[in-house]
Each structure stands twice: as C-alpha cells, then as structure tokens.
Design an enzyme around this catalytic site. Structure first.
Site, PDB file in Angstrom:
ATOM      1  N   ASP A  10      56.365  23.704  32.253  1.00  0.00           N
ATOM      2  CA  ASP A  10      55.525  23.498  31.068  1.00  0.00           C
ATOM      3  C   ASP A  10      56.173  24.197  29.878  1.00  0.00           C
ATOM      4  O   ASP A  10      57.000  25.093  30.049  1.00  0.00           O
ATOM      5  CB  ASP A  10      54.115  24.061  31.282  1.00  0.00           C
ATOM      6  CG  ASP A  10      53.224  23.831  30.063  1.00  0.00           C
ATOM      7  OD1 ASP A  10      53.209  22.695  29.550  1.00  0.00           O
ATOM      8  OD2 ASP A  10      52.568  24.773  29.608  1.00  0.00           O
ATOM      9  N   SER A  11      55.758  23.789  28.690  1.00  0.00           N
ATOM     10  CA  SER A  11      56.252  24.449  27.484  1.00  0.00           C
ATOM     11  C   SER A  11      55.826  25.923  27.453  1.00  0.00           C
ATOM     12  O   SER A  11      56.410  26.716  26.731  1.00  0.00           O
ATOM     13  CB  SER A  11      55.703  23.734  26.248  1.00  0.00           C
ATOM     14  OG  SER A  11      54.295  23.725  26.294  1.00  0.00           O
ATOM     15  N   TYR A  42      55.349  22.931  22.072  1.00  0.00           N
ATOM     16  CA  TYR A  42      56.146  21.718  21.912  1.00  0.00           C
ATOM     17  C   TYR A  42      55.411  20.662  21.060  1.00  0.00           C
ATOM     18  O   TYR A  42      56.030  19.712  20.581  1.00  0.00           O
ATOM     19  CB  TYR A  42      56.422  21.088  23.283  1.00  0.00           C
ATOM     20  CG  TYR A  42      57.541  21.713  24.093  1.00  0.00           C
ATOM     21  CD1 TYR A  42      58.101  22.950  23.772  1.00  0.00           C
ATOM     22  CD2 TYR A  42      58.039  21.040  25.212  1.00  0.00           C
ATOM     23  CE1 TYR A  42      59.112  23.500  24.543  1.00  0.00           C
ATOM     24  CE2 TYR A  42      59.063  21.579  25.980  1.00  0.00           C
ATOM     25  CZ  TYR A  42      59.596  22.806  25.646  1.00  0.00           C
ATOM     26  OH  TYR A  42      60.602  23.337  26.419  1.00  0.00           O
ATOM     27  N   CYS A  73      53.199  19.103  31.664  1.00  0.00           N
ATOM     28  CA  CYS A  73      53.020  19.233  30.211  1.00  0.00           C
ATOM     29  C   CYS A  73      52.931  17.821  29.658  1.00  0.00           C
ATOM     30  O   CYS A  73      53.826  16.996  29.898  1.00  0.00           O
ATOM     31  CB  CYS A  73      54.233  19.958  29.627  1.00  0.00           C
ATOM     32  SG  CYS A  73      54.261  20.022  27.828  1.00  0.00           S
ATOM     33  N   THR A  75      53.022  16.845  26.504  1.00  0.00           N
ATOM     34  CA  THR A  75      53.969  16.580  25.419  1.00  0.00           C
ATOM     35  C   THR A  75      55.351  16.268  25.984  1.00  0.00           C
ATOM     36  O   THR A  75      56.014  15.316  25.566  1.00  0.00           O
ATOM     37  CB  THR A  75      54.020  17.794  24.465  1.00  0.00           C
ATOM     38  OG1 THR A  75      52.682  18.141  24.099  1.00  0.00           O
ATOM     39  CG2 THR A  75      54.812  17.481  23.225  1.00  0.00           C
ATOM     40  N   GLU A 158      46.214  29.969  22.971  1.00  0.00           N
ATOM     41  CA  GLU A 158      47.347  30.892  23.213  1.00  0.00           C
ATOM     42  C   GLU A 158      47.024  32.290  22.699  1.00  0.00           C
ATOM     43  O   GLU A 158      47.558  33.268  23.189  1.00  0.00           O
ATOM     44  CB  GLU A 158      48.610  30.363  22.531  1.00  0.00           C
ATOM     45  CG  GLU A 158      49.089  29.044  23.094  1.00  0.00           C
ATOM     46  CD  GLU A 158      50.269  29.174  24.046  1.00  0.00           C
ATOM     47  OE1 GLU A 158      51.172  29.944  23.729  1.00  0.00           O
ATOM     48  OE2 GLU A 158      50.274  28.489  25.086  1.00  0.00           O
ATOM     49  N   CYS A 192      45.903  17.450  27.477  1.00  0.00           N
ATOM     50  CA  CYS A 192      46.758  18.606  27.176  1.00  0.00           C
ATOM     51  C   CYS A 192      46.391  19.655  28.205  1.00  0.00           C
ATOM     52  O   CYS A 192      45.189  19.887  28.472  1.00  0.00           O
ATOM     53  CB  CYS A 192      46.489  19.120  25.768  1.00  0.00           C
ATOM     54  SG  CYS A 192      47.305  20.705  25.443  1.00  0.00           S
ATOM     55  N   THR A 193      47.410  20.272  28.769  1.00  0.00           N
ATOM     56  CA  THR A 193      47.166  21.186  29.891  1.00  0.00           C
ATOM     57  C   THR A 193      46.388  22.435  29.482  1.00  0.00           C
ATOM     58  O   THR A 193      45.846  23.126  30.330  1.00  0.00           O
ATOM     59  CB  THR A 193      48.507  21.585  30.516  1.00  0.00           C
ATOM     60  OG1 THR A 193      49.379  22.046  29.469  1.00  0.00           O
ATOM     61  CG2 THR A 193      49.149  20.411  31.215  1.00  0.00           C
ATOM     62  N   HIS A 194      46.327  22.728  28.184  1.00  0.00           N
ATOM     63  CA  HIS A 194      45.554  23.894  27.728  1.00  0.00           C
ATOM     64  C   HIS A 194      44.044  23.623  27.671  1.00  0.00           C
ATOM     65  O   HIS A 194      43.249  24.544  27.776  1.00  0.00           O
ATOM     66  CB  HIS A 194      45.964  24.286  26.303  1.00  0.00           C
ATOM     67  CG  HIS A 194      47.239  25.048  26.198  1.00  0.00           C
ATOM     68  ND1 HIS A 194      48.444  24.554  26.611  1.00  0.00           N
ATOM     69  CD2 HIS A 194      47.487  26.289  25.713  1.00  0.00           C
ATOM     70  CE1 HIS A 194      49.388  25.448  26.361  1.00  0.00           C
ATOM     71  NE2 HIS A 194      48.836  26.509  25.825  1.00  0.00           N
TER      72      HIS A 194
HETATM   73  N1  DGL Z   1      51.527  21.969  27.424  1.00  0.00           N
HETATM   74  C1  DGL Z   1      51.382  21.173  26.224  1.00  0.00           C
HETATM   75  C2  DGL Z   1      50.710  19.858  26.580  1.00  0.00           C
HETATM   76  O1  DGL Z   1      50.215  19.678  27.663  1.00  0.00           O
HETATM   77  C3  DGL Z   1      50.573  21.881  25.181  1.00  0.00           C
HETATM   78  C4  DGL Z   1      51.274  23.050  24.549  1.00  0.00           C
HETATM   79  C5  DGL Z   1      52.380  22.684  23.609  1.00  0.00           C
HETATM   80  O2  DGL Z   1      52.140  22.070  22.557  1.00  0.00           O
HETATM   81  O3  DGL Z   1      53.503  23.058  23.935  1.00  0.00           O
HETATM   82  O4  DGL Z   1      50.673  18.964  25.770  1.00  0.00           O
END
Ligand code: DGL
Length: 278
Positions: A10-11, A42, A73, A75, A158, A192-194
């Site tokens: 993941d990012s 990302y 992730c 993105t 975050e 989005c994983t967050h």
């Molecule tokens: N992990 C990213 C996603 O699932 C979100 C965080 C990022 O923008 O890097 O889209």
C-alpha cells in the site's frame, strides 16, 4: 528472510485494513507488508508517478522472494496494476503475479444493491481514473455508478483526526455531494483502504437502507479463491504464519499509526533499498 511470502503493498497505512482481513481468512501463509509511507499519499499523484512508485515497491517485494503481490491500495490498483500486468510481468517476471482490489470488488458489487444505483467514494486518483465505473459497467451494464472524490479524508485519517468533531464538516461534505447525485443510491462502496476508519461518522449521516461496502473481506475471499484456482502459485508459498512489516518511512511513526489500522501491535523494519530510490 520472507522468502515465498505473499507481498501486500500500500502507499502507506490504509492497506493494513485489507491485510487484517487477509490474515484472518488465510492465517497459514507467510506475508510481507510494505507501506510506501515516505511518498504517501498517492491519491493526488499523476499516473506516471503512481506507476513508477508502485512498480519500484512491487519489484522490491519480488526481490524479497514474494511470487505474488497484492496491491492493497485503490489508487495503485487504478493507476498502475494494468500496466504492470500487461507490460512488466510477461517480459521481466513471467512467473510472478500481481493482483489488485478493484476487480474483486466490482465482481461482487451487485450483491449489495437492489436499485442498481451504486455510489463510489475514493481518492481523486481512483475516481478520476474511472476504474470502478468501467469495471462495474463491464460486468453489470445495468448498474449506474455515481462517483465522488474525498481528497480531505486521507489526511484526516493519517493525522488521527478522523473521529474528532472537526472531521464532521468534510465527512458530511462528500457524503452529501454523493447522495445529491441520486436519491436511489442504496449502496456506497468505500473505494479507499483508509475509509473503513470513518464508518461510524458515515453511518451517522446516511439513511439506514444504504449498504456500506468495505473491501477487506471481499479481497481476502477473492485471494482465497485465486489460490485454490492457481496451484502453480499456491505451491510456492510458505505456510509458516509469519508476518513482516516494512516501511519506506520512519519506523517509529509507522508502528504508532499502524496499530490504528491493523488493530494490533506492529514492529516494522525500514525498507532499506528505498533510500537509494528517493
Ligand atoms: N491507499 C490509498 C487508496 O486506497 C489511499 C491513500 C493514498 O492516497 O495514498 O486509495
């Protein structure tokens, strides 16, 4: 160390919500989780940048002996997966596999909607790529997809401000914008994983008939099926139940934040090669 593990990338931290579900459903395998915290988020980076960063991290996981890498992730899945699968793997790594989170989610989305009106919330990168729109429409042309990017949500999460009162404004802003697109939306995909960390706030804002779709268990189930159908990959994997965590950023900060996403203590190591790449 880490040889023949499943790589999970993941990012940053968000992929830990997916990793949590993967280890719950498939605890027997060895895993290496890699967060590119030094270069996260990302979500607002260009296609080229996300592709380059993702490829570097995937190749690093390959170099650690992972024959299979999951891009946990959205993105990275939206902006880099297809190019890696089509152009890099056949030429450079014909025996390695890279999977993402978009296709498995699109495959099951119909189970969550009666009205065939689906809302998708994601980063700017994921939404502007139209990846969900295209994947869902390919599989289910009868489903209408409404998208909304939520650029303020990842920074709030975050910084561990997502459950504070101050977050309410931005949670409501994007949820209202999505729901204004159609009164018939009965399913909202958290693409989005967050975003699973925002569920208490989102639930408080949406009508009770709306299903919130979280990807972790969906991706884990799809990986289970993939391993059953691909014995040539599955047979390479170690079954020692080991979990290693790496970050391109600061390990102390990673360990503190990671427990919020993974809901158990994490002891990460520094991704050594990354120093040369930054
Ligand atoms: N992990 C990213 C996603 O699932 C979100 C965080 C990022 O923008 O890097 O889209």
């Amino acid at each position: 160390m880490g040889k023949n593990s499943i790589g999970v990338f993941d990012s940053g931290y968000g992929g830990l919500t997916v990793f949590k579900s993967i280890v719950a459903q498939l605890p027997e395998y060895d895993y290496i989780y890699l967060g590119d915290n030094a270069r996260t988020p990302y979500g607002d980076h260009s296609f080229e940048t996300v592709y380059q960063y993702t490829l570097e991290c995937v190749e690093w996981l390959f170099s650690k002996g992972c024959p299979l890498v999951i891009l946990a992730c959205n993105t990275a899945s939206a902006k880099a997966l297809r190019s890696i699968q089509r152009h890099v793997l056949p030429k450079k790594y014909p025996n390695h596999r890279v999977l993402g989170v978009i296709r498995p989610t699109a495959e099951v989305i119909q189970e969550y909607t009666q009205t065939n009106k689906v809302g998708v919330l994601g980063t700017r990168g994921t939404i502007n790529s139209h990846s969900y729109l295209m994947e869902i429409n390919k599989l289910f042309p009868e489903i209408e997809v409404f998208q909304q990017s939520c650029p303020m949500w990842v920074p709030l999460i975050e910084n561990n401000e997502h459950l504070a009162v101050g977050a309410d404004y931005f949670v409501k802003k994007y949820v209202d914008a999505l729901l204004a697109r159609s009164p018939e939306i009965d399913c909202i995909l958290l693409a989005c994983t967050h975003y699973p960390l925002l569920i208490p706030k989102i639930k408080a804002l949406v009508p009770g008939n709306i299903n919130l779709v979280v990807q972790g268990d969906i991706v884990a189930k799809s990986l289970t099926t993939y391993l059953q159908n691909h014995p040539e990959i599955e047979s390479k994997l170690n079954r020692g139940g080991k979990r290693l965590f790496y970050t391109s950023g600061d390990t102390t900060a990673f360990n503190e934040q990671a427990s919020i996403f993974f809901t158990e203590a994490v002891a990460a190591e520094k991704m050594e090669k990354m120093d040369n790449l930054l």
